[in-house]
Structure formats: C-alpha cells, structure tokens
Design an enzyme around this catalytic site. Sequence first.
Site, PDB file in Angstrom:
ATOM      1  N   ARG A 179     -15.041 -60.112  75.945  1.00  0.00           N
ATOM      2  CA  ARG A 179     -15.799 -59.982  74.699  1.00  0.00           C
ATOM      3  C   ARG A 179     -16.482 -61.302  74.328  1.00  0.00           C
ATOM      4  O   ARG A 179     -17.396 -61.333  73.512  1.00  0.00           O
ATOM      5  CB  ARG A 179     -14.900 -59.474  73.558  1.00  0.00           C
ATOM      6  CG  ARG A 179     -15.637 -59.213  72.254  1.00  0.00           C
ATOM      7  CD  ARG A 179     -14.963 -58.181  71.343  1.00  0.00           C
ATOM      8  NE  ARG A 179     -13.525 -58.272  71.319  1.00  0.00           N
ATOM      9  CZ  ARG A 179     -12.840 -59.230  70.687  1.00  0.00           C
ATOM     10  NH1 ARG A 179     -13.468 -60.174  70.026  1.00  0.00           N
ATOM     11  NH2 ARG A 179     -11.523 -59.228  70.726  1.00  0.00           N
ATOM     12  N   TYR A 203     -39.100 -47.836  65.582  1.00  0.00           N
ATOM     13  CA  TYR A 203     -38.248 -46.832  66.230  1.00  0.00           C
ATOM     14  C   TYR A 203     -37.412 -46.138  65.133  1.00  0.00           C
ATOM     15  O   TYR A 203     -36.938 -46.795  64.201  1.00  0.00           O
ATOM     16  CB  TYR A 203     -37.355 -47.542  67.255  1.00  0.00           C
ATOM     17  CG  TYR A 203     -36.254 -46.697  67.790  1.00  0.00           C
ATOM     18  CD1 TYR A 203     -36.534 -45.570  68.558  1.00  0.00           C
ATOM     19  CD2 TYR A 203     -34.925 -46.995  67.533  1.00  0.00           C
ATOM     20  CE1 TYR A 203     -35.512 -44.781  69.045  1.00  0.00           C
ATOM     21  CE2 TYR A 203     -33.900 -46.212  68.019  1.00  0.00           C
ATOM     22  CZ  TYR A 203     -34.202 -45.101  68.773  1.00  0.00           C
ATOM     23  OH  TYR A 203     -33.196 -44.320  69.252  1.00  0.00           O
ATOM     24  N   ASP A 258     -39.948 -56.385  68.008  1.00  0.00           N
ATOM     25  CA  ASP A 258     -39.375 -55.462  68.986  1.00  0.00           C
ATOM     26  C   ASP A 258     -40.406 -55.305  70.101  1.00  0.00           C
ATOM     27  O   ASP A 258     -41.466 -54.712  69.896  1.00  0.00           O
ATOM     28  CB  ASP A 258     -39.048 -54.121  68.314  1.00  0.00           C
ATOM     29  CG  ASP A 258     -38.304 -53.172  69.242  1.00  0.00           C
ATOM     30  OD1 ASP A 258     -38.557 -53.214  70.465  1.00  0.00           O
ATOM     31  OD2 ASP A 258     -37.477 -52.373  68.751  1.00  0.00           O
TER      32      ASP A 258
HETATM   33  C1  PLP Z   1     -34.799 -47.055  71.966  1.00  0.00           C
HETATM   34  C2  PLP Z   1     -35.325 -48.093  71.094  1.00  0.00           C
HETATM   35  C3  PLP Z   1     -34.468 -48.888  70.316  1.00  0.00           C
HETATM   36  C4  PLP Z   1     -32.981 -48.666  70.276  1.00  0.00           C
HETATM   37  O1  PLP Z   1     -32.401 -48.987  71.494  1.00  0.00           O
HETATM   38  P1  PLP Z   1     -31.034 -48.310  72.062  1.00  0.00           P
HETATM   39  O2  PLP Z   1     -30.846 -49.012  73.362  1.00  0.00           O
HETATM   40  O3  PLP Z   1     -31.278 -46.841  72.165  1.00  0.00           O
HETATM   41  O4  PLP Z   1     -29.973 -48.623  71.071  1.00  0.00           O
HETATM   42  C5  PLP Z   1     -35.033 -49.893  69.556  1.00  0.00           C
HETATM   43  N1  PLP Z   1     -36.364 -50.117  69.551  1.00  0.00           N
HETATM   44  C6  PLP Z   1     -37.222 -49.359  70.278  1.00  0.00           C
HETATM   45  C7  PLP Z   1     -38.678 -49.639  70.222  1.00  0.00           C
HETATM   46  C8  PLP Z   1     -36.729 -48.334  71.071  1.00  0.00           C
HETATM   47  O5  PLP Z   1     -37.580 -47.568  71.777  1.00  0.00           O
END
Ligand code: PLP
Length: 397
Positions: A74, A128, A193
């Site tokens: 961890r 998202y 993101d």
């Molecule tokens: C899928 C997604 C997430 C979340 O990711 P996970 O791995 O499913 O937890 C966050 N941002 C974007 C743009 C995504 O497409």
Amino acid sequence: MQTTTSAGPREHDRALATEAVHAGRDDLAALGVHAVPLDLSTTYPSYDSRGEAARIDAFAATGEQIQGPPVYARLDNPTTARFETALARLEGTDSAVAFASGMAALSACLLARVAEGLRHVVAVRPLYGCSDHLLTAGLLGTEVTWTDPAGIADAIRADTGLVIVETPANPTLAEVDLRAVAYSCGAVPLLVDNTFATPVLQRPAESGASIVLHSATKYLGGHGDVLGGVVACHEDFARRLRHVRFATGGVLHPLAGYLLLRGLATLPVRMRAASATAAELAERLAADPRVAAVHYPRIGGAMVSFEVRGDPHAVIGAVRLITPAVSLGSVDSLILHPASISHRIVGEEDRHGAGVGDRLLRMSVGLEDAGDLWRDLDTALAASVTATADAAAVAEC
Ligand SMILES: *Cc1c(COP(=O)(O)O)cnc(C)c1O
C-alpha cells in the site's frame, strides 16, 4: 505546493515514441532482463526495524517515495513505480502517482486539497459523468461552482483548491483553450483530465496545467482489460497524493501497473492509427443525411460523437462489429448512448445544459479497418431511421 507555474520541464529530450517504449525500463539491461519484472509481494522482509522506523518517519514527514527496498504494497510497488516514471516522462512532469482507477485518482486530488482547508472547486462542464457526480454530490466535502471557461477567474474564491477541466470533454468532445484557462486560474492549480487526448496529442503541463489526470483504464491501458488512474504533477503535490493513497488505500494493483506500462509502449502507434480512422469516419458521418451533427476535436483523437436524426437506441441495438458498451480507448471500437449510461447520473437539466443531448452517440474508434467500421455504422444508421419511421407509423394509428 507550487501553483503558479506549469508542472515542470521535461527532463529528457528523447522523442515521445522513444520514451513510450523505454521510460521506466532504464535499468533492465543492468538487471540482466528484457521484460519488466512483475513484483506481486504485499510485504517485504527486513531484519532492521530501526532502519524501517527511520524510513517510515521520512515518508510520513514528506510523502517522498520510500528509498531502498519496498515496505508494504500500500506504500509502494516497484512495478507500479515503473509505470509512474514512464507516464511522468510522457506528460513532461516531475512525478506521477498511480491509483486503482481514474475516480480514485480524482478523489485523491480533491482530498489532498480538502486536507489543506481548500474545499472549493471551480469546474467546467461537461466532465465525465462520475466526475460530475462526485463534485455535485460533494461526497468528499468539496463544494463546486460550475462555470464556463470565461467565468473561471470570477468563480475563484479564497478557499478554491482546484480548477477542473476536461479537454476534449467526455462525451461532447468540446475543447477548451488550456493556455487561456491556465492564465485565468492565477495561483490556483489547474487540473486537466487528459484521458481523451493522451500525451500523444496534448501535454497540458506545457500549457500551464499543474495537475494532469488520466483514467488509465482507457487509452493508456488500451486493451480494455485493466482499471487504473494516474496523476502527473509536480513532486510536491505528488507527495501529498502518496500520503492520501497510503492513508486511504486506493492503490493500483501491480499486475495493472505491469499492463499499463506495457500499454504505454504502443500508445503513440495506437493513437495515431485510431485517430486516422476516427477522422475518416467523422467525415463520412458529417456527409450522411441520417446524422444531424458530428463532433470531432480540432486536435484529433480516436473519439467521435454524433447526433442522429432517428432513434439513437436503434443504433446501439443494431451494431455488430462495434461493441455497444461503456468505456473507451480499447483496440476494438465501442459505442455508447451517454444520456443512458456514462452521463445518466448527471441530472437531465445539467446534462442538456452541457450539450449532452438525447440523440448523442459517442464512439471510441479502435484499430479495425475503416471500411468495415463504416459498413457496421451504415447498417446501424439505417436501423435508426426504420425505428423512427415505425414509431411514427404506430403514432398515426
Ligand atoms: C472513465 C473516465 C474517468 C474515470 O475513470 P475510471 O478509471 O473509470 O475510474 C475519468 N475521466 C474520464 C474522462 C473518463 O473517461
């Protein structure tokens, strides 16, 4: 943390394609191996408990990556650390910290700021669906102000810990001008993101973003078989994230770290090939009378969104080569109706306000032949027209 500058210069000047296959593997030849070793240990033997005490004190005080042999899975894992090194190299940041999923990565960023008393977040829609939900619900004690890029500077308060944008955004592929947004943020760190663009198409740190987040589940893994998240950032924020990760436990499994590192090796090739096919399909869709609008980002990429004139559910029901499924970024193509699935958890009014209409479909283009994909889409679009005509006929009876 340092908040005014970008996440740091690229340490090495090797090209991205070279980094993709070599970063995180620099010591392999010296180790006498060619493939990356996969270390599944949860714990590690140590006969020196005084030494361990000192190392744990050092980690608790700074969040700096534990030096020397690992302690407990961890805290750190050498296979995952290779993936982190490689991703930081590709994004051009000091460091990267990996998590069990993209949502675990976003949660850690929010918690790290809340822990400093900075609980306010400024965010731009669309995000998202689950990121939107996490902020709207305030599950982690944050409070969100939604705005458009032009409203960011005015929305910032004394307790604003993060500004969050996604570009190109899920699912509309709307783009923001990162340099302009970074400027509006002033001293507040900008979290971008970068899941859809990947460092192949866009390195937000070069445009002034402090924190670059990925759902590694998507393009970084690239094969639809590993869940993960990662944050590329300055080392000082990385230390806070490692502390949160250690304390809350959202660690990436070492096998996932192994698969993600392996995925990075082909990322540039996959992105370029899938983007070329996506651009071709976007053109064909734009010329098709059964399609009302097509969204394809200026910077390119392997995602295409489009609005059909007919029934979007009929398209989902009629594809055969393309898989109707949530998620994206795999070697095979997927299609999704965001209003039903990925963005279902966002309230209808907010969804529509963000441009996520009920006739919008989102397609993640894979590595199949463009002609084969078009034939499948063509059949599915025909079904969308038939379904609408049938519904109209029933309504007339
Ligand atoms: C899928 C997604 C997430 C979340 O990711 P996970 O791995 O499913 O937890 C966050 N941002 C974007 C743009 C995504 O497409």
